[in-house]
Design a protein around this motif. Structure first.
Motif, PDB file in Angstrom:
ATOM      1  N   GLY A 430       0.823  -1.209   0.000  1.00  0.00           N
ATOM      2  CA  GLY A 430       0.000   0.000   0.000  1.00  0.00           C
ATOM      3  C   GLY A 430       0.859   1.262   0.000  1.00  0.00           C
ATOM      4  N   LEU A 431       1.926   1.253   0.815  1.00  0.00           N
ATOM      5  CA  LEU A 431       2.825   2.405   0.864  1.00  0.00           C
ATOM      6  C   LEU A 431       3.505   2.608  -0.489  1.00  0.00           C
ATOM      7  CD1 LEU A 431       4.397   1.786   4.405  1.00  0.00           C
ATOM      8  CD2 LEU A 431       2.590   3.405   3.798  1.00  0.00           C
ATOM      9  N   ALA A 432       3.917   1.487  -1.100  1.00  0.00           N
ATOM     10  CA  ALA A 432       4.557   1.577  -2.414  1.00  0.00           C
ATOM     11  C   ALA A 432       3.576   2.161  -3.440  1.00  0.00           C
ATOM     12  CB  ALA A 432       5.040   0.201  -2.855  1.00  0.00           C
ATOM     13  N   LEU A 433       2.294   1.775  -3.307  1.00  0.00           N
ATOM     14  CA  LEU A 433       1.293   2.294  -4.252  1.00  0.00           C
ATOM     15  C   LEU A 433       1.097   3.802  -4.057  1.00  0.00           C
ATOM     16  CD1 LEU A 433      -0.768   1.899  -6.452  1.00  0.00           C
ATOM     17  CD2 LEU A 433      -2.426   1.156  -4.746  1.00  0.00           C
ATOM     18  N   LEU A 434       1.018   4.247  -2.786  1.00  0.00           N
ATOM     19  CA  LEU A 434       0.903   5.691  -2.526  1.00  0.00           C
ATOM     20  C   LEU A 434       2.078   6.427  -3.164  1.00  0.00           C
ATOM     21  CD1 LEU A 434      -0.270   5.902   1.220  1.00  0.00           C
ATOM     22  CD2 LEU A 434      -1.605   6.466  -0.821  1.00  0.00           C
ATOM     23  N   GLN A 435       3.267   5.853  -3.016  1.00  0.00           N
ATOM     24  CA  GLN A 435       4.452   6.460  -3.626  1.00  0.00           C
ATOM     25  C   GLN A 435       4.302   6.553  -5.135  1.00  0.00           C
ATOM     26  OE1 GLN A 435       7.708   4.157  -2.097  1.00  0.00           O
ATOM     27  NE2 GLN A 435       8.553   5.879  -0.934  1.00  0.00           N
ATOM     28  N   SER A 436       3.845   5.458  -5.749  1.00  0.00           N
ATOM     29  CA  SER A 436       3.773   5.461  -7.215  1.00  0.00           C
ATOM     30  C   SER A 436       2.644   6.384  -7.694  1.00  0.00           C
ATOM     31  CB  SER A 436       3.599   4.047  -7.750  1.00  0.00           C
ATOM     32  OG  SER A 436       2.274   3.629  -7.582  1.00  0.00           O
ATOM     33  N   LEU A 437       1.647   6.634  -6.851  1.00  0.00           N
ATOM     34  CA  LEU A 437       0.586   7.593  -7.219  1.00  0.00           C
ATOM     35  C   LEU A 437       1.002   9.027  -6.870  1.00  0.00           C
ATOM     36  CD1 LEU A 437      -2.619   5.711  -5.933  1.00  0.00           C
ATOM     37  CD2 LEU A 437      -1.865   5.946  -8.307  1.00  0.00           C
TER      38      LEU A 437
END
Lengths: 580, 580
Positions: A430-437
């Motif tokens: 989830g944290l990685a996704l926030l970063q990529s967004l």
């Protein structure tokens, strides 16, 4: 409004005041030299002369309803006489006189319970300054009491060795000394005063938002709305202190209050200007129905509307103002003008003044949906201004370090917390996704059971810290998401973490089955991806840029599945399973 | 920018153009009568005379880089001659000439594939009009081809009996007939053209938001941003059609495009103005770094910045503009001015013109966070304007019905849907809470299994319909919340409804256990109160007013529990249970 006011001074502040007065039908008669900026934007009949000339001031007073100023360096003797003869002067000559003398100004504020830098009268000789140095410590600031602005009239006395030069530089001026302010940030607040009487309770004062100011060579260079990385609570404290300071003065009008935010979080007033101020230029765009200029006009005329909570809000989330100072050549600023015009969210304000090195000849305001967006728009212009500055100072651009712009980190919108670091592995996707967004977040640990006070402090300060959504992950008797939700009005997303027993059902039910009144937005067990996407959807409900990212994510997921379907249809189920 | 442009016409549009030019350092030389509004706000040297006088136009052309207009009723013969001599005219004389003749304008648009009202050339005698009436049907509009504005030059021919009067009223004018447009709403879009060449694909055009316009006596009275109750999809279609229309014209500049939204949802262009337009005044406040005036200046000078998606967004959610027309007396408008000044979110723009009955002498723009908030701020001013209108028309205010303002319902922010009407009882407490929090919502039924297409249509149009959050309730194999979430980027709140088996666990797991990529914010079983509160928290993340309501709800809940605690401590557990 069919009203006529007289303005002492016709510089850029007067110009923008006239630009605000024209559509209101307010007639401004300007007293200043011929062709001064304010006269350029109003075809009316003005008075040529000096705003310190008592005769000219009297001539102006005869032609108007009331007098006001765009500069405080005016003759207050004649203003006092005129007031005694019944002429209205806003703000009062008493306020202007108090502010003109910076030591008097500071003493006045202190007397009224407004924190300021510690100031001392000085005996202006070497012995006297040695004495002051012992009292205030080195370094201290030696300052002219009067006619000081944009750093002129200030001398930083770093050690006893500087005393001689300081006295020579500031000779023939009345002086005072100020304790060195080792501040974290300079802030400023524009305040409107709507009542003639003074007030110890800020009655009759209205504050604009707090802003961060950056000075270079003691001249305002940049203004940031909101101040970068400063909690909303401190911004409100700055507004309150500025209102209290202005409430202690006499008469009506708009005031620029400069403050220091100290390293311990305390706020002190640095100084006050009894007029529109460089740090309030941003209000033209950020408060488009009530700029600082309009509020000066309406307050001095007794027509200022009421504002809820005594605050004039900004209608946009973020703005940056950059001053344009004249460069080495008369045309040095042409490039920065052109670049400013090419930015969709930028407003260029040129003052129609002849360019001279270091002279304020214009400013640029950029508005944006976040301070980081505003920074990326403004960044090339700040570099250009830095080059102009270096060139003006005679620095070789190739050998001298460029003016460094340290981009402020984006203010985190999502707070992510967990009951234990063992939950971090579950949160990672989830944290990685926030970063990529490209959604800025802050990640921490707050255990409901082992750090209950920390958890409550975290939750109850989340709004003031500028967060918009909270993600909380926990397992077992998973109390964290619900307890966080009980201590904040923000939406809280709960991620049930699967523990060693019950296959995560304990966590799920502990999080989702909240009682009436305190919702937790629960996602599926261990699904931090969905928590991140839900946070993005929540932010996207009011932010189109983020919503487009959510749409793109969905489109990409669809593509991925369609690709798999094609492959399955092409090679058949058996081969598909083999190759997987 | 150190550039000089020549302006034909010095009315209020020219005035606001000059107000935008001053800070940009653009010098505007105005050709119009002495003391015209535009000359009042720029102290430069202008030309006195008529903007239809070829000699004066030639004199102006000699002094400037290029010519532009703030009114289309200029002499295009001399503009054509000047263009042939190498003078730049923006927009092109060809565009101005095409637009001057409304029949030519409509034919041009039709030829370029832009829908307009059906227009016919007429033989201007009784037989000719009888013929047209048969062809277009009664009523039809008889219109002057030229010099028609604000309703002057139009005659509605309701039946054959009107023909004689129509011909008499419009005698000595070139006429054409237009099919009666039975529209649902009038819309308008300002469009900037940045390329000289024409384009059939809207290349080089940028659109401002679509707005709703209300006319009275054929004069623009009110402008609403956004148009009330019109889906975002149609607003975008209006922008696209307006861009297409303007793309077909020659030269650069800003254009006002008036459109009709027909009852069947189709859009047609009514007419185009080759200049800033009354329907674009709101841009001064709503687009504070790029008003229609600034975009006219930058586009004709070839300096217009690029805008993402060819759209200039509004920085505020809602605005209303009200024109101030001169009343019966020269002072009739004083009250509306004063009232406008007393509204914090209002901007007053007076044009410095002498008031005459029905003359446009100023306007007021109110900005707000929603159209309903803007309406409640503007409503008393609209009533005042209605009174001025009635007085001007000689109506007795006591006997004549007042101008009726029907407040538009607040645009719903939350969509509430359910799988079956049997879920409604569960949703009721949540809906009642949304009502008491004053959060507008829309409630419907979309069954995932029985109306799958309807459910998908509902979800995929939710953004365009202006919703920010969706609440979906379902029971058993509860697919609705997850399927809705799969078809929208908005946050979806799922309410598991307890069915006859499994105590609601079936519903809960069907809703919460969504796969990666599609989150549903699940609340506890049957807990619609929490769904409503979660919706409020989500809206409150970006809307302080709503966040304060969430905080108040929490404070009230705490009070309630504290009251119970006091009572329990006071009377003891046994009595407490007895009395409960």
């Amino acid at each position: 409004m069919n009203r006529t006011i007289g303005l002492l001074g016709g510089g850029q502040l007067g110009q923008m005041l006239c630009e605000a007065a024209n559509p209101l039908g307010i007639n401004v008669v300007v007293l200043d030299q011929e062709n001064s900026p304010a006269k350029r934007v109003t075809a009316g009949s003005h008075i040529n002369g000096s705003f310190t000339d008592p005769e000219k001031i009297r001539e102006l007073a005869k032609r108007v309803e009331l007098l006001t100023v765009e500069i405080e360096h005016v003759d207050t003797e004649v203003l006092e006489e005129l007031a005694n003869e019944g002429v209205e002067i806003q703000p009062s000559w008493k306020t202007i006189r108090t502010i003109q003398d910076k030591f008097l100004q500071k003493s006045h504020l202190e007397k009224n319970g407004v924190s300021t830098a510690v100031s001392k009268e000085v005996v202006a000789d070497e012995a006297g300054l040695q004495e002051i140095g012992k009292e205030l410590g080195f370094p201290f600031m030696l300052k002219s009491r009067k006619d000081a602005y944009d750093g002129r009239g200030n001398f930083p006395v770093k050690s006893p060795a500087d005393i001689k030069e300081a006295l020579e530089t500031l000779k023939n001026r009345a002086l005072y000394a100020e304790k060195w302010a080792n501040f974290r940030m300079e802030l400023a607040v524009m305040v409107v005063k709507t009542e003639d009487a003074t007030s110890t309770e800020s009655i009759g004062t209205i504050a604009y938002p707090a802003v961060e100011t950056i000075h270079e060579d003691s001249v305002c260079k940049l203004v940031y709305l909101p101040p970068r990385g400063i909690p909303i609570k401190i911004q409100k404290q700055a507004q309150d202190l500025a209102r209290k300071a202005v409430g202690s003065l006499w008469g009506k009008g708009v005031f620029g209050v400069e403050l220091f935010l100290m390293h311990d979080g305390k706020l002190v007033v640095n100084e006050i200007a009894p007029r529109p101020h460089n740090s309030g230029h941003y209000t033209i765009e950020a408060c488009p129905t009530m700029s600082q200029y309009k509020s000066q006009l309406l307050s001095i005329l007794g027509n200022m509307p009421n504002f809820a909570n005594s605050v004039i809000p900004s209608v946009i989330p973020a703005a940056i103002m950059l001053n344009i100072l004249g460069g080495r050549e008369e045309t040095s600023h042409n490039e920065i003008m052109e670049r400013a015009i090419a930015i969709p969210n930028a407003s260029l304000h040129m003052y129609g003044k002849q360019s001279k090195p270091g002279r304020k000849i214009g400013h640029i305001t950029v508005v944006a949906s976040s301070i980081s967006e505003a920074e990326s728009l403004m960044s090339p212009l700040i570099t250009l201004a830095g080059n102009m500055h270096a060139e003006r100072k005679g620095h070789d651009l190739n050998s001298v370090p460029q003016h460094q712009i340290i981009p402020s980190p984006s203010h985190p919108l999502v707070a992510v917390t967990m009951g234990s670091d063992s939950d971090l592995a579950v949160l990672k996707p989830g944290l990685a996704l926030l970063q990529s967004l490209d959604i800025p977040f802050h990640c921490t640990i707050t255990s409901a059971h082992r750090t209950p006070q920390r958890m409550m402090d975290f939750a109850s300060s989340a709004v003031d810290n500028g967060f918009k959504v909270i993600i909380a992950a926990a397992g077992g008797a998973a109390h964290l998401p619900g307890m966080v939700a009980a201590c904040t009005p923000l939406p809280v997303i709960g991620v049930p973490v699967k523990g060693s027993s019950l296959d995560g059902m304990d966590s799920l039910l502990s999080i989702v089955q909240m009682p009436r009144g305190v919702p937790v937005a629960t996602v599926s067990i261990n699904n931090s991806i969905n928590a991140a996407l839900l946070a993005a959807r929540i932010l996207g409900a009011s932010d189109e840029t983020i919503r487009f990212k959510v749409e793109k994510y969905a489109a990409d997921s669809q593509e991925e599945v369609l690709g798999k379907a094609d492959r399955l249809e092409e090679i058949g189920f058996a081969k598909y399973l083999e190759k997987k």
